[in-house]
Motif scaffolding. Structure first.
Motif, mmCIF file in Angstrom:
data_model
loop_
_atom_site.group_PDB
_atom_site.id
_atom_site.type_symbol
_atom_site.label_atom_id
_atom_site.label_comp_id
_atom_site.label_asym_id
_atom_site.label_seq_id
_atom_site.Cartn_x
_atom_site.Cartn_y
_atom_site.Cartn_z
ATOM 1 N N GLY A 192 0.789 -1.224 0.000
ATOM 2 C CA GLY A 192 0.000 0.000 0.000
ATOM 3 C C GLY A 192 0.817 1.269 0.000
ATOM 4 N N LEU A 193 2.135 1.167 -0.155
ATOM 5 C CA LEU A 193 2.985 2.345 -0.122
ATOM 6 C C LEU A 193 3.177 2.963 -1.498
ATOM 7 C CD1 LEU A 193 5.770 1.064 2.312
ATOM 8 C CD2 LEU A 193 3.784 2.477 2.871
ATOM 9 N N LEU A 194 3.005 2.187 -2.547
ATOM 10 C CA LEU A 194 3.243 2.670 -3.902
ATOM 11 C C LEU A 194 1.985 3.276 -4.511
ATOM 12 C CD1 LEU A 194 5.406 -0.225 -5.405
ATOM 13 C CD2 LEU A 194 6.193 1.998 -4.575
ATOM 14 N N PRO A 195 2.139 4.336 -5.316
ATOM 15 C CA PRO A 195 0.967 4.885 -6.017
ATOM 16 C C PRO A 195 0.498 3.904 -7.091
ATOM 17 C CG PRO A 195 2.984 5.910 -6.810
ATOM 18 C CD PRO A 195 3.382 5.059 -5.647
ATOM 19 N N ARG A 196 -0.798 3.836 -7.282
ATOM 20 C CA ARG A 196 -1.361 2.870 -8.225
ATOM 21 C C ARG A 196 -2.034 3.555 -9.401
ATOM 22 N NH1 ARG A 196 1.360 -1.714 -7.408
ATOM 23 N NH2 ARG A 196 1.262 -2.415 -5.248
ATOM 24 N N HIS A 197 -3.148 4.212 -9.149
ATOM 25 C CA HIS A 197 -3.957 4.791 -10.230
ATOM 26 C C HIS A 197 -4.235 6.261 -9.903
ATOM 27 C CE1 HIS A 197 -4.516 0.703 -11.634
ATOM 28 N NE2 HIS A 197 -5.007 0.369 -10.457
ATOM 29 N N PRO A 198 -3.437 7.188 -10.492
ATOM 30 C CA PRO A 198 -2.358 6.922 -11.447
ATOM 31 C C PRO A 198 -1.037 6.650 -10.717
ATOM 32 C CG PRO A 198 -2.632 9.273 -11.185
ATOM 33 C CD PRO A 198 -3.699 8.637 -10.324
ATOM 34 N N ASP A 199 -0.111 6.029 -11.430
ATOM 35 C CA ASP A 199 1.242 5.849 -10.925
ATOM 36 C C ASP A 199 2.051 7.084 -11.331
ATOM 37 O OD1 ASP A 199 3.803 5.204 -10.287
ATOM 38 O OD2 ASP A 199 3.953 3.439 -11.566
ATOM 39 N N TRP A 200 2.229 8.005 -10.382
ATOM 40 C CA TRP A 200 2.899 9.265 -10.669
ATOM 41 C C TRP A 200 4.391 9.226 -10.320
ATOM 42 C CZ3 TRP A 200 4.802 10.052 -5.956
ATOM 43 C CH2 TRP A 200 4.040 9.650 -4.842
ATOM 44 N N ALA A 201 4.921 8.052 -9.984
ATOM 45 C CA ALA A 201 6.270 7.977 -9.430
ATOM 46 C C ALA A 201 7.358 7.720 -10.467
ATOM 47 C CB ALA A 201 6.318 6.882 -8.359
ATOM 48 N N GLY A 202 7.056 7.874 -11.758
ATOM 49 C CA GLY A 202 8.073 7.615 -12.766
ATOM 50 C C GLY A 202 9.308 8.474 -12.596
ATOM 51 N N GLY A 203 9.098 9.767 -12.317
ATOM 52 C CA GLY A 203 10.230 10.656 -12.110
ATOM 53 C C GLY A 203 11.042 10.291 -10.883
ATOM 54 N N LEU A 204 10.375 9.813 -9.838
ATOM 55 C CA LEU A 204 11.089 9.382 -8.639
ATOM 56 C C LEU A 204 11.973 8.182 -8.949
ATOM 57 C CD1 LEU A 204 8.845 11.233 -7.477
ATOM 58 C CD2 LEU A 204 8.682 9.663 -5.543
#
Length: 463
Positions: A192-204
């Motif tokens: 539950g720690l990762l973003p899902r919809h949307p997944d905005w963590a590409g830059g991270l």
């Protein structure tokens, strides 16, 4: 039937995801019993969204390290007090060790858990490791906290230097995980720690790789290439001369003592060591002021006529203020979860003084979007910038974002990186594009600098 299995030592990881210079882990090794390494994801103590992304990576990285040693990092979910009690019951653990945390909620929880476990006959020990000096060790003669950084740092430097870092345990015997209910056991990809919809963590993901090995590489690269020029180059965002160690320190992939001793061996400038002291100063303030993130430390600012301006706040958050340096910083933050230190000051000043929006709005936004957010440095720095805290910049000092841009990003390197719609402008025009007459899709300033400054000073004089 008598249980002849050895009583394991539980090491509870929270903000210390490393095996070197980790006193809790080292002392567990000395105890000579099997070690059970755990994390408990307690919703009451989880950080903001960007820091949660980092936490996921920190857990995975430490788990990989421990698996390479023949063990694992076992992750559970739920209220920490109840979950830990259940783990103790299921394993018959004889001791629980952890490294101390200093935020109000963490301290309160740790005190209650320590009392519970000791009442059950367990050995419970906590250790330092997150700071150069613990908050209560740097105080005035009247045992009061310092309110001026220079006095704090002078007193801290008069104390013995931080102990040399401890090595990683040479040999750990690991205990098997307890038979816990499935509802309490967390798998890495379902934590539950990762973003899902949307997944905005590409830059991270493009920018960062959480982990102890990565922290060591980052420190070594900085000291080898940038350390000597840090004192001056750190203010120029286009030069990338800062250490970028803040998220690694935040999650304990590297300890302040490790950074301190590595930096002193390389004769790193005092300015860099002072930044570790500034971090300690923030934790000292939070330790003695638990409501640092919600209360003006200078009470006269309680009467400040802050503006309710949802449109201005949204433009600032999205990097659409019309001031290129401010917008470059806010876009860097959104994309990478981090922002250059000089630009953080300019962006914060713009929100508080140009838009006259309460600093707590900015503090909350940074808390959710910074991978290096911690509950001490973030509110202290916001209060410093807003003039509402101790040792603060005076409120009447209003940073001019155009002059700051021309001084610290003279060739527009940083602006072009994060505001590409202005990349075609000249080095002179890029700092105030509305004056250039050139066609571009970049927005006009949402507020005039001179008018905003006069409004801020008029509001300040009212109090």
């Amino acid at each position: 039937m008598v249980n002849l299995a050895p009583a394991p030592t539980i090491v509870w990881f929270r903000e210390d995801f490393r095996i070197a210079d980790n006193m809790a882990l080292l002392e567990a090794e000395k105890r000579g019993q099997p070690t059970l390494c755990i994390v408990i994801l307690d919703d009451a103590h989880l950080p903001g969204a960007a820091a949660r992304w980092w936490l996921h990576g920190a857990i995975r990285s430490l788990d990989e390290t421990l698996r390479g040693m023949g063990g694992a990092l076992h992750v559970f979910r739920g209220a920490a007090r109840a979950v830990l009690a259940e783990i103790v019951r299921k394993t018959g653990a004889g001791a629980v060790f952890w490294n101390r945390r200093y935020d109000p909620a963490g301290r309160e929880a740790d005190t209650a858990i320590k009392a519970d476990l000791r009442a059950r006959g367990l050995t419970v020990r906590s250790f330092p490791g997150a700071l150069l000096h613990e908050p209560w060790s740097v105080c005035t003669r009247s045992v009061a906290p310092y309110k001026i950084f220079t006095a704090f740092w002078r007193a801290a430097c008069a104390l013995p230097a931080p102990f040399p870092p401890h090595p990683a345990p040479e040999r750990l015997v690991f205990a098997p995980p307890p038979p816990m209910p499935d509802s309490l056991i967390t798998r890495h990809e379902q934590d539950g720690l990762l973003p899902r919809h949307p997944d905005w963590a590409g830059g991270l993901r493009d920018m960062w790789s959480p982990g102890e090995e990565e922290a060591g590489d980052q420190l070594s690269d900085f000291l080898r290439h940038d350390g000597a020029g840090y004192a001056t180059a750190r203010d120029f965002p286009g030069d990338e001369a800062t250490s970028r160690l803040s998220p690694f320190l935040r999650f304990g992939h590297v300890s302040p003592a490790q950074v301190w001793h590595a930096a002193t061996r390389k004769a790193c400038p005092d300015k860099f060591l002072m930044e570790l002291g500034w971090r300690d100063f923030a934790w000292s303030l939070l330790f003695f002021n638990p409501d640092l993130a919600t209360r003006n430390l200078r009470p006269e600012f309680d009467a400040m006529p802050w503006r309710h301006d949802p449109g201005g706040l949204a433009a600032w958050q999205r990097g659409q203020t019309g001031y290129p340096l401010v917008d470059a910083g806010m876009r860097e933050l959104w994309h990478t979860g981090w922002m250059h230190n000089r630009v953080r000051m300019v962006a914060a000043s713009f929100l508080v003084k140009h838009l006259l929006i309460d600093w707590r709005e900015g503090e909350r936004w940074f808390a959710d979007t910074l991978v290096d957010h911690d509950p001490a440095s973030n509110p202290m720095n916001w209060q410093w910038n807003a003039g509402t805290g101790v040792d603060a910049a005076p409120y009447f000092r209003v940073m001019n974002p155009i002059l700051q841009s021309r001084k610290f990003d003279p060739h527009g390197v940083y602006i072009r990186r994060w505001v590409p719609e202005l990349a075609h402008l000249s080095d002179d025009a890029i700092h105030a594009p509305w004056e250039s007459g050139a066609t571009h899709p970049y927005p006009a300033p949402i507020v005039d600098h001179r008018a905003a400054r006069e409004r801020a000073l008029a509001a300040w004089k009212m109090i």
